[in-house]
Write a protein that holds these residues in place. Structure first.
Motif, mmCIF file in Angstrom:
data_model
loop_
_atom_site.group_PDB
_atom_site.id
_atom_site.type_symbol
_atom_site.label_atom_id
_atom_site.label_comp_id
_atom_site.label_asym_id
_atom_site.label_seq_id
_atom_site.Cartn_x
_atom_site.Cartn_y
_atom_site.Cartn_z
ATOM 1 N N GLY A 294 10.560 -6.674 -11.904
ATOM 2 C CA GLY A 294 11.206 -7.975 -12.017
ATOM 3 C C GLY A 294 11.873 -8.325 -10.712
ATOM 4 N N GLY A 295 12.150 -9.611 -10.528
ATOM 5 C CA GLY A 295 12.795 -10.027 -9.288
ATOM 6 C C GLY A 295 13.242 -11.462 -9.336
ATOM 7 N N GLY A 296 14.034 -11.853 -8.344
ATOM 8 C CA GLY A 296 14.546 -13.214 -8.246
ATOM 9 C C GLY A 296 15.562 -13.285 -7.127
ATOM 10 N N GLY A 297 16.230 -14.417 -7.022
ATOM 11 C CA GLY A 297 17.242 -14.555 -5.985
ATOM 12 C C GLY A 297 17.392 -15.965 -5.483
ATOM 13 N N HIS A 298 17.796 -16.091 -4.217
ATOM 14 C CA HIS A 298 18.033 -17.368 -3.572
ATOM 15 C C HIS A 298 16.768 -17.865 -2.865
ATOM 16 N N GLU A 299 16.878 -19.062 -2.290
ATOM 17 C CA GLU A 299 15.756 -19.606 -1.534
ATOM 18 C C GLU A 299 15.485 -18.788 -0.266
ATOM 19 N N ALA A 300 16.534 -18.208 0.328
ATOM 20 C CA ALA A 300 16.352 -17.462 1.576
ATOM 21 C C ALA A 300 16.683 -15.990 1.461
ATOM 22 N N ALA A 301 17.136 -15.526 0.307
ATOM 23 C CA ALA A 301 17.488 -14.111 0.127
ATOM 24 C C ALA A 301 17.211 -13.724 -1.311
ATOM 25 N N ALA A 302 16.378 -12.704 -1.500
ATOM 26 C CA ALA A 302 15.986 -12.318 -2.860
ATOM 27 C C ALA A 302 15.608 -10.850 -2.892
ATOM 28 N N GLY A 303 15.333 -10.370 -4.102
ATOM 29 C CA GLY A 303 14.954 -8.976 -4.235
ATOM 30 C C GLY A 303 14.196 -8.713 -5.518
ATOM 31 N N ALA A 304 13.488 -7.598 -5.538
ATOM 32 C CA ALA A 304 12.725 -7.193 -6.724
ATOM 33 C C ALA A 304 12.757 -5.677 -6.829
ATOM 34 N N SER A 305 12.494 -5.185 -8.026
ATOM 35 C CA SER A 305 12.306 -3.755 -8.252
ATOM 36 C C SER A 305 10.939 -3.552 -8.882
ATOM 37 N N VAL A 306 10.171 -2.589 -8.367
ATOM 38 C CA VAL A 306 8.816 -2.336 -8.863
ATOM 39 C C VAL A 306 8.627 -0.831 -9.023
ATOM 40 N N PRO A 307 7.685 -0.402 -9.859
ATOM 41 C CA PRO A 307 7.404 1.028 -9.981
ATOM 42 C C PRO A 307 7.013 1.634 -8.632
ATOM 43 N N ILE A 308 7.447 2.851 -8.389
ATOM 44 C CA ILE A 308 7.255 3.483 -7.085
ATOM 45 C C ILE A 308 5.781 3.609 -6.724
ATOM 46 N N ASN A 309 4.910 3.753 -7.719
ATOM 47 C CA ASN A 309 3.486 3.962 -7.422
ATOM 48 C C ASN A 309 2.735 2.669 -7.129
ATOM 49 N N THR A 310 3.442 1.537 -7.041
ATOM 50 C CA THR A 310 2.772 0.262 -6.766
ATOM 51 C C THR A 310 2.998 -0.240 -5.341
ATOM 52 N N ILE A 311 3.692 0.544 -4.521
ATOM 53 C CA ILE A 311 3.998 0.089 -3.160
ATOM 54 C C ILE A 311 2.734 -0.291 -2.393
ATOM 55 N N LYS A 312 1.691 0.499 -2.586
ATOM 56 C CA LYS A 312 0.451 0.245 -1.840
ATOM 57 C C LYS A 312 -0.181 -1.098 -2.193
ATOM 58 N N ASP A 313 0.231 -1.711 -3.314
ATOM 59 C CA ASP A 313 -0.341 -2.987 -3.738
ATOM 60 C C ASP A 313 0.412 -4.192 -3.187
ATOM 61 N N GLU A 315 1.008 -5.289 -0.081
ATOM 62 C CA GLU A 315 0.318 -6.060 0.956
ATOM 63 C C GLU A 315 -0.707 -7.002 0.332
ATOM 64 N N ARG A 316 -1.444 -6.515 -0.654
ATOM 65 C CA ARG A 316 -2.435 -7.364 -1.341
ATOM 66 C C ARG A 316 -1.758 -8.560 -2.028
ATOM 67 N N LEU A 317 -0.628 -8.323 -2.659
ATOM 68 C CA LEU A 317 0.075 -9.409 -3.342
ATOM 69 C C LEU A 317 0.628 -10.445 -2.367
ATOM 70 N N LEU A 318 1.068 -9.993 -1.209
ATOM 71 C CA LEU A 318 1.539 -10.932 -0.193
ATOM 72 C C LEU A 318 0.398 -11.848 0.262
ATOM 73 N N ILE A 319 -0.775 -11.258 0.434
ATOM 74 C CA ILE A 319 -1.950 -12.064 0.818
ATOM 75 C C ILE A 319 -2.267 -13.083 -0.273
ATOM 76 N N GLU A 320 -2.234 -12.630 -1.534
ATOM 77 C CA GLU A 320 -2.507 -13.536 -2.658
ATOM 78 C C GLU A 320 -1.474 -14.660 -2.730
ATOM 79 N N PHE A 321 -0.220 -14.312 -2.585
ATOM 80 C CA PHE A 321 0.872 -15.280 -2.716
ATOM 81 C C PHE A 321 0.740 -16.397 -1.688
ATOM 82 N N PHE A 322 0.530 -16.037 -0.435
ATOM 83 C CA PHE A 322 0.462 -17.060 0.605
ATOM 84 C C PHE A 322 -0.900 -17.756 0.635
ATOM 85 N N SER A 323 -1.947 -17.063 0.222
ATOM 86 C CA SER A 323 -3.264 -17.711 0.136
ATOM 87 C C SER A 323 -3.240 -18.845 -0.885
#
Length: 342
Positions: A294-313, A315-323
């Motif tokens: 889960g995650g959330g925050g401000h327009e310029a400052a935010a945070g999330a917590s994810v399972p430790i074994n998903t870190i490798k994913d 970069e892929r999500l960042l590509i998807e988000f901005f694409s």
């Protein structure tokens, strides 16, 4: 007593009634001065209203700026042990992932983040995403409700506001009235300015900044924006601040823990203005939800917590988000952040 802006005042009155017989006030982890100031001022207000003592708990403690301000103004640093109570009031918290391991049965909250998922969890709230800081929101409802506060609390709330608004650079007429009320209540703006601009940086924080730089990956977002990602064990906010000042438009720090990873995000003022969206909050929410956290925050400052074994994913999500927003991600420097985090 309850006069002024009807909706905020009514919600605050409901919050007071909900808390009357006792509740634990909880900030987000590693709390900044906006969160701590609002929590302590809320504690004072609730105690004055009900006659009961309302304790404040900060999971994983408070940040270095908060410690400096609290000590200088004569306030005790909130308890950082495990937080547990039947009823809790979350302050400046937008998601349960910001307060993991807090045990409670019922909750309420006061907050100003652009994205807040506690609305679906808690029974009552004072929530306004148009407010510039949680300290400003609390000060406003106190002002509109006819409360008076001691000089020390007025100064503390002003510190929270000035911190979250970058020394009142994010200002409107509504916030100006709140600041005026605090100054008339005795807030010392010179003290606040001095405390927030002290530049002494602890050795451990300097080490963390340099480690952050040594592991950093650099990416382009389209042709105009830059994104950096790093892996670091502490002082995420400090490291990301310097990444933004160095030229990042999106700066991300990953902090691995035993079973989860914390994702801290900062966005430049330029990016927020040009995209006309709460980009940091949207990105944190996207990453958190897609990776089972889960995650959330401000327009310029935010945070999330994810399972430790998903870190490798991530970069892929960042590509998807901005694409999805029409931007192509290109690797300029891979860095060592994945190796350090996985």
């Amino acid at each position: 007593m309850f006069r002024g802006k009807p909706l905020l005042v009514t919600k605050f009155a409901k919050l007071l009634a909900w808390c009357k017989n006792g509740a634990l006030i909880v900030t987000h982890r590693n709390a900044d001065i906006d969160s701590v100031a609002a929590a302590l001022a809320l504690s004072y207000s609730l105690s004055s209203y009900s006659g009961n003592l309302f304790k404040v708990c900060s999971p994983q403690g408070v940040d270095s700026v908060s410690k400096r301000v609290l000590q200088a103004l004569g306030f005790s640093v909130p308890n950082m042990r495990e937080c547990a109570a039947e009823k809790v009031v979350f302050v400046d918290v937008s998601s349960v992932t910001q307060v993991e391991n807090v045990e409670f049965s019922k909750c309420s909250f006061i907050d100003h983040h652009a994205v807040n998922t506690l609305i679906d969890v808690c029974e009552t709230h004072v929530y306004d995403p148009e407010s510039k800081a949680t300290s400003a929101l609390l000060a406003e409802v106190l002002m509109l409700s006819g409360y008076s506060i001691p000089r020390s609390y007025a100064t503390l709330l002003l510190a929270g506001i000035m911190f979250d608004t970058k020394f009142l650079r994010i200002l409107n007429s509504r916030l100006l009235k709140v600041v005026d009320w605090l100054l008339n209540s005795g807030a010392d703006i010179e003290d606040v300015s001095r405390l927030l601009t002290q530049q002494e940086v602890p050795y451990a924080e300097r080490v963390a900044r340099l480690r952050s730089l040594s592991r950093m990956g650099v990416y382009s977002i389209g042709s105009d924006y830059l994104m950096t990602i790093t892996c670091i064990g502490a002082y995420e906010s400090s490291s990301l601040k310097y990444s933004i000042e160095a030229g990042s438009d999106i700066a991300i720090a990953l902090t691995p823990r035993e079973s989860e990873a914390r994702v801290t995000i900062r966005a430049s003022t330029r990016l927020v203005k040009e995209l006309e969206a709460p980009i940091a909050a949207e990105l944190a929410k996207y990453i958190g939800e897609r990776l089972g956290g889960g995650g959330g925050g401000h327009e310029a400052a935010a945070g999330a917590s994810v399972p430790i074994n998903t870190i490798k994913d991530i970069e892929r999500l960042l590509i998807e988000f901005f694409s999805a927003r029409g931007y192509k991600i290109r690797v300029l420097e891979r860095g060592r952040w994945i190796e350090e985090c996985v």
